[in-house]
Design a protein around this motif. Structure first.
Motif, PDB file in Angstrom:
ATOM      1  N   ARG A 132      14.335   5.284   3.115  1.00  0.00           N
ATOM      2  CA  ARG A 132      16.030   5.151   2.768  1.00  0.00           C
ATOM      3  C   ARG A 132      16.758   6.251   3.456  1.00  0.00           C
ATOM      4  NH1 ARG A 132      16.060   5.683  -3.405  1.00  0.00           N
ATOM      5  NH2 ARG A 132      14.406   7.233  -2.827  1.00  0.00           N
ATOM      6  N   GLY A 133      17.854   5.585   3.749  1.00  0.00           N
ATOM      7  CA  GLY A 133      18.741   6.385   4.688  1.00  0.00           C
ATOM      8  C   GLY A 133      20.004   6.506   3.973  1.00  0.00           C
ATOM      9  N   GLU A 134      20.950   7.248   4.813  1.00  0.00           N
ATOM     10  CA  GLU A 134      22.335   7.019   4.427  1.00  0.00           C
ATOM     11  C   GLU A 134      23.085   6.009   4.903  1.00  0.00           C
ATOM     12  OE1 GLU A 134      23.791   9.613   2.821  1.00  0.00           O
ATOM     13  OE2 GLU A 134      22.039  10.915   2.739  1.00  0.00           O
ATOM     14  N   GLU A 135      22.543   5.200   5.839  1.00  0.00           N
ATOM     15  CA  GLU A 135      23.281   3.855   5.976  1.00  0.00           C
ATOM     16  C   GLU A 135      22.283   2.826   6.306  1.00  0.00           C
ATOM     17  OE1 GLU A 135      25.565   4.680   9.697  1.00  0.00           O
ATOM     18  OE2 GLU A 135      26.818   6.201   9.025  1.00  0.00           O
ATOM     19  N   ALA A 136      22.562   1.677   6.288  1.00  0.00           N
ATOM     20  CA  ALA A 136      21.821   0.762   6.522  1.00  0.00           C
ATOM     21  C   ALA A 136      21.703   0.259   8.009  1.00  0.00           C
ATOM     22  CB  ALA A 136      22.224  -0.602   5.563  1.00  0.00           C
ATOM     23  N   PRO A 137      20.670  -0.343   8.535  1.00  0.00           N
ATOM     24  CA  PRO A 137      19.570  -0.568   7.981  1.00  0.00           C
ATOM     25  C   PRO A 137      18.472   0.328   7.824  1.00  0.00           C
ATOM     26  CG  PRO A 137      19.427  -1.180  10.112  1.00  0.00           C
ATOM     27  CD  PRO A 137      20.850  -0.675  10.052  1.00  0.00           C
ATOM     28  N   TRP A 138      17.839   0.582   6.524  1.00  0.00           N
ATOM     29  CA  TRP A 138      16.904   1.425   6.455  1.00  0.00           C
ATOM     30  C   TRP A 138      15.697   1.382   7.430  1.00  0.00           C
ATOM     31  CZ3 TRP A 138      16.580   1.011   0.660  1.00  0.00           C
ATOM     32  CH2 TRP A 138      17.539   1.336  -0.159  1.00  0.00           C
ATOM     33  N   ALA A 139      15.035   2.527   7.841  1.00  0.00           N
ATOM     34  CA  ALA A 139      13.744   2.501   8.569  1.00  0.00           C
ATOM     35  C   ALA A 139      12.789   1.813   7.990  1.00  0.00           C
ATOM     36  CB  ALA A 139      13.750   4.053   9.110  1.00  0.00           C
ATOM     37  N   VAL A 140      12.175   1.068   9.031  1.00  0.00           N
ATOM     38  CA  VAL A 140      10.905   0.385   8.368  1.00  0.00           C
ATOM     39  C   VAL A 140       9.497   0.769   9.451  1.00  0.00           C
ATOM     40  CG1 VAL A 140       9.874  -1.913   7.779  1.00  0.00           C
ATOM     41  CG2 VAL A 140      12.555  -1.474   7.787  1.00  0.00           C
ATOM     42  N   PRO A 141       9.148   1.803   8.950  1.00  0.00           N
ATOM     43  CA  PRO A 141       7.912   2.452  10.009  1.00  0.00           C
ATOM     44  C   PRO A 141       6.670   1.635   9.677  1.00  0.00           C
ATOM     45  CG  PRO A 141       8.025   3.696   8.068  1.00  0.00           C
ATOM     46  CD  PRO A 141       9.181   2.661   7.912  1.00  0.00           C
ATOM     47  N   GLU A 142       5.890   1.394  10.603  1.00  0.00           N
ATOM     48  CA  GLU A 142       4.803   0.687  10.850  1.00  0.00           C
ATOM     49  C   GLU A 142       3.531   1.561  10.815  1.00  0.00           C
ATOM     50  OE1 GLU A 142       2.580  -3.100  12.876  1.00  0.00           O
ATOM     51  OE2 GLU A 142       4.381  -2.150  13.758  1.00  0.00           O
ATOM     52  N   GLY A 143       2.603   1.300   9.658  1.00  0.00           N
ATOM     53  CA  GLY A 143       1.596   2.017   9.327  1.00  0.00           C
ATOM     54  C   GLY A 143       1.732   3.377   8.703  1.00  0.00           C
ATOM     55  N   LEU A 144       2.772   4.019   8.271  1.00  0.00           N
ATOM     56  CA  LEU A 144       3.147   5.359   7.834  1.00  0.00           C
ATOM     57  C   LEU A 144       2.751   5.395   6.184  1.00  0.00           C
ATOM     58  CD1 LEU A 144       4.241   8.123   8.015  1.00  0.00           C
ATOM     59  CD2 LEU A 144       6.365   7.382   7.516  1.00  0.00           C
ATOM     60  N   THR A 145       1.477   5.765   5.904  1.00  0.00           N
ATOM     61  CA  THR A 145       1.172   5.945   4.650  1.00  0.00           C
ATOM     62  C   THR A 145       1.818   7.137   3.928  1.00  0.00           C
ATOM     63  OG1 THR A 145      -0.557   7.624   4.951  1.00  0.00           O
ATOM     64  CG2 THR A 145      -1.170   5.418   4.967  1.00  0.00           C
ATOM     65  N   PHE A 146       2.029   7.026   2.719  1.00  0.00           N
ATOM     66  CA  PHE A 146       3.040   8.009   1.878  1.00  0.00           C
ATOM     67  C   PHE A 146       2.376   9.469   2.040  1.00  0.00           C
ATOM     68  CE2 PHE A 146       5.325  10.217  -1.337  1.00  0.00           C
ATOM     69  CZ  PHE A 146       6.583   9.614  -1.474  1.00  0.00           C
ATOM     70  N   ARG A 147       0.834   9.488   2.263  1.00  0.00           N
ATOM     71  CA  ARG A 147       0.235  10.502   2.471  1.00  0.00           C
ATOM     72  C   ARG A 147       0.571  11.308   3.627  1.00  0.00           C
ATOM     73  NH1 ARG A 147      -4.380  12.273  -0.500  1.00  0.00           N
ATOM     74  NH2 ARG A 147      -4.772  10.193  -1.204  1.00  0.00           N
ATOM     75  N   GLU A 148       0.604  10.544   4.713  1.00  0.00           N
ATOM     76  CA  GLU A 148       1.045  11.134   5.735  1.00  0.00           C
ATOM     77  C   GLU A 148       2.456  11.366   6.058  1.00  0.00           C
ATOM     78  OE1 GLU A 148       0.727   9.800  10.567  1.00  0.00           O
ATOM     79  OE2 GLU A 148       0.375   8.207   8.965  1.00  0.00           O
ATOM     80  N   TRP A 149       3.301  10.884   5.322  1.00  0.00           N
ATOM     81  CA  TRP A 149       4.607  11.234   5.224  1.00  0.00           C
ATOM     82  C   TRP A 149       4.705  12.443   4.787  1.00  0.00           C
ATOM     83  CZ3 TRP A 149       8.964   8.012   2.114  1.00  0.00           C
ATOM     84  CH2 TRP A 149      10.131   8.599   2.491  1.00  0.00           C
ATOM     85  N   LEU A 150       4.069  12.761   3.140  1.00  0.00           N
ATOM     86  CA  LEU A 150       4.191  13.881   2.726  1.00  0.00           C
ATOM     87  C   LEU A 150       3.506  15.119   3.708  1.00  0.00           C
ATOM     88  CD1 LEU A 150       2.697  12.898  -0.786  1.00  0.00           C
ATOM     89  CD2 LEU A 150       5.242  13.660  -0.091  1.00  0.00           C
ATOM     90  N   ARG A 151       2.511  14.772   4.358  1.00  0.00           N
ATOM     91  CA  ARG A 151       1.867  15.945   5.230  1.00  0.00           C
ATOM     92  C   ARG A 151       2.772  16.377   6.294  1.00  0.00           C
ATOM     93  NH1 ARG A 151      -4.458  13.663   5.241  1.00  0.00           N
ATOM     94  NH2 ARG A 151      -4.970  14.511   3.184  1.00  0.00           N
ATOM     95  N   THR A 152       3.438  15.318   7.008  1.00  0.00           N
ATOM     96  CA  THR A 152       4.220  15.444   8.247  1.00  0.00           C
ATOM     97  C   THR A 152       5.444  15.938   8.135  1.00  0.00           C
ATOM     98  OG1 THR A 152       4.577  13.297   8.680  1.00  0.00           O
ATOM     99  CG2 THR A 152       2.640  13.697   9.476  1.00  0.00           C
ATOM    100  N   GLY A 153       6.069  15.437   7.085  1.00  0.00           N
ATOM    101  CA  GLY A 153       7.634  15.629   6.774  1.00  0.00           C
ATOM    102  C   GLY A 153       8.613  14.813   7.803  1.00  0.00           C
ATOM    103  N   ARG A 154       7.850  13.712   8.457  1.00  0.00           N
ATOM    104  CA  ARG A 154       8.502  13.086   9.240  1.00  0.00           C
ATOM    105  C   ARG A 154       8.554  11.550   8.998  1.00  0.00           C
ATOM    106  NH1 ARG A 154       5.630  16.121  12.910  1.00  0.00           N
ATOM    107  NH2 ARG A 154       4.341  14.430  13.374  1.00  0.00           N
ATOM    108  N   PRO A 155       9.667  10.875   8.909  1.00  0.00           N
ATOM    109  CA  PRO A 155      11.124  11.170   9.496  1.00  0.00           C
ATOM    110  C   PRO A 155      11.760  12.174   9.013  1.00  0.00           C
ATOM    111  CG  PRO A 155      11.210   9.041   8.654  1.00  0.00           C
ATOM    112  CD  PRO A 155       9.741   9.357   8.386  1.00  0.00           C
ATOM    113  N   ARG A 156      11.695  12.544   7.819  1.00  0.00           N
ATOM    114  CA  ARG A 156      12.541  13.392   7.017  1.00  0.00           C
ATOM    115  C   ARG A 156      11.347  13.882   5.900  1.00  0.00           C
ATOM    116  NH1 ARG A 156      13.788  11.274   2.455  1.00  0.00           N
ATOM    117  NH2 ARG A 156      14.525   9.094   2.254  1.00  0.00           N
ATOM    118  N   PRO A 157      11.671  14.937   5.160  1.00  0.00           N
ATOM    119  CA  PRO A 157      10.724  15.400   4.211  1.00  0.00           C
ATOM    120  C   PRO A 157      10.925  14.196   2.917  1.00  0.00           C
ATOM    121  CG  PRO A 157      11.723  17.370   4.860  1.00  0.00           C
ATOM    122  CD  PRO A 157      12.412  16.035   5.346  1.00  0.00           C
ATOM    123  N   ALA A 158       9.640  14.093   2.290  1.00  0.00           N
ATOM    124  CA  ALA A 158       9.661  13.195   1.036  1.00  0.00           C
ATOM    125  C   ALA A 158       9.836  13.979  -0.036  1.00  0.00           C
ATOM    126  CB  ALA A 158       8.529  12.147   1.196  1.00  0.00           C
TER     127      ALA A 158
END
Length: 419
Positions: free
Chosen positions: A251-277
């Motif tokens: 989710r972002g400040e503006e639409a459309p929201w980013a729809v990443p492909e294959g990004l697990t929530f675990r990976e999102w937490l570990r990498t902090g990208r595209p922004r910290p979760a």
């Protein structure tokens, strides 16, 4: 809260913190006391359900319904389906009476507008329906689910269900323990799919499935609609499943929201990208997972097709409540469905052989029919013990006689809408 209205907790989560949070919020144990129901309905022309309802007319009707004083929450689904979500009730009849009164009020409000509610697992006349809700969540959902085919759009716009919400159960072992109820939900769930299948026709054509709605969930996404691994401790299995499922959107400040492909929530937490979760992102991620049994503190059973008739939804609710919350019935039905685990095999529902047979064959499948022949009598015996009214008991008995004893289901009656 951000300027876009999206809540933010402010601090990034670690993987360990996310696992601890999931274990705390998804299985809240204690004696089973509450029952809730979410019923989805297709909205059709009262004079001829084959005629499409214009979106502006439907939006006006929804505004009328939302002005009613109801105990249940009203939600408009992406394809114009109307959902009523009951408040948690302390008994089966408390739930049934409250939601029945609200449904009568909604029907009374829709009838002068020339509209009616129809109970089918998928729209038997129209496919695909147009998506009416143009919101960032549904734009992102459509983009994510389109990657694996058309089933996602059909699920969003053409399907309707009866979702039954039960307490997770006791912390300790036994027929009302949370571990046993979790196992029971994933085995008895296939029997409920088969017995209440009511979507063999979609868009005027027979599909080859008795529950086309369940077939859509099976085909939906590589991971999003799956249950966690069938073995293992429920809290740990669910936490692992949540973190290893790809994120539907960021989710972002503006639409459309980013729809990443294959990004697990675990990976999102570990990498902090595209922004910290943060915690709010985790809670939102949970709402984008659609397994047949979803733990939300309580257990949300999502596998039952919408049922025909004004009161058809009451039967699966009564049967499920009796089989889960009456200890004697819970023990009897668990013994009956436990052998189905071998048929299910190591794959997770709804893609394993047991669940596929339930959606395709209904109660013509011998194993599922045999389990139903134990489950429904056990429910009928338990209903007086959990305070079911005589009318509810008669409705369950009539369904048992009309369908279960004959190895049939409501889907077998739908030939006329395909002509």
């Amino acid at each position: 809260m951000s300027s876009s209205g999206i809540p933010r907790s402010g601090s990034a989560l670690t993987v360990d913190e996310a696992e601890d949070l999931l274990r705390c919020i998804c299985f809240k144990t204690g004696p089973p006391r509450a029952l809730g129901v979410e019923v989805e309905w297709l909205v059709h022309e009262l004079r001829d359900p084959r005629l499409p309802v214009h979106p502006r007319r439907l939006a006006s009707a929804v505004d009328t319904v939302r002005s009613l004083r109801l105990a249940s929450a009203i939600t408009l689904e992406p394809g114009g389906q109307l959902e009523l979500s009951s408040p948690p009730a302390a008994s089966l009849m408390g739930c049934v009476d409250t939601l029945s009164a609200d449904l009568r009020a909604v029907r009374d409000a829709l009838a002068p507008l020339g509209l009616a509610l129809s109970g089918y697992g998928v729209d038997p006349w129209h496919a695909p329906r147009e998506r009416l809700l143009r919101e960032p969540r549904y734009d992102a959902m459509e983009a994510a689910l389109d990657r694996t085919g058309p089933s996602g759009r059909a699920m969003m716009c053409d399907s309707a269900s009866v979702q039954i919400c039960l307490d997770a159960g006791h912390e300790e072992p036994g027929p009302l323990g949370y571990h046993r109820r979790w196992q029971l939900a994933h085995l008895l769930g296939a029997v409920l799919v088969a017995a209440f299948a009511n979507s063999s026709v979609h868009g005027g054509r027979r599909t080859g499935w008795r529950s086309t709605r369940q077939s859509l969930w099976t085909d939906l996404d590589p991971a999003r609609a799956l249950a966690p691994a069938p073995d293992g401790e429920p809290r740990a299995a669910w936490a692992t499943h949540v973190l290893d499922t790809p994120v539907m959107c960021v989710r972002g400040e503006e639409a459309p929201w980013a729809v990443p492909e294959g990004l697990t929530f675990r990976e999102w937490l570990r990498t902090g990208r595209p922004r910290p979760a943060d915690e709010d992102d985790l809670r939102y991620h949970l709402t984008t997972l659609f397994p047949p049994v979803r733990p939300r503190g309580h257990l949300e059973l999502r596998m039952v097709d919408a049922q025909r008739g004004p009161d058809g939804w009451i039967v699966p609710v009564a049967v499920t409540a009796a089989l889960f919350d009456d200890p004697e019935a819970a023990e009897s039905v668990y013994r009956a469905v436990k052998p189905l685990a071998e048929r299910a095999g190591p794959e997770a529902p709804p893609r394993n052989p047991l669940w596929l047979a339930a959606a395709r064959d209904g109660l013509t499948d011998p194993d599922l029919h045999a389990a139903a022949l134990v489950a429904f009598p056990a429910a009928l015996e338990a209903l007086p013990r959990i305070g079911a009214s005589a009318a509810v008991q008669r409705a369950v008995a009539a369904f048992h006689e009309r369908y279960v004893l004959l190895g049939s289901c409501p889907a077998d009656d739908l030939q006329e809408v395909a002509s």
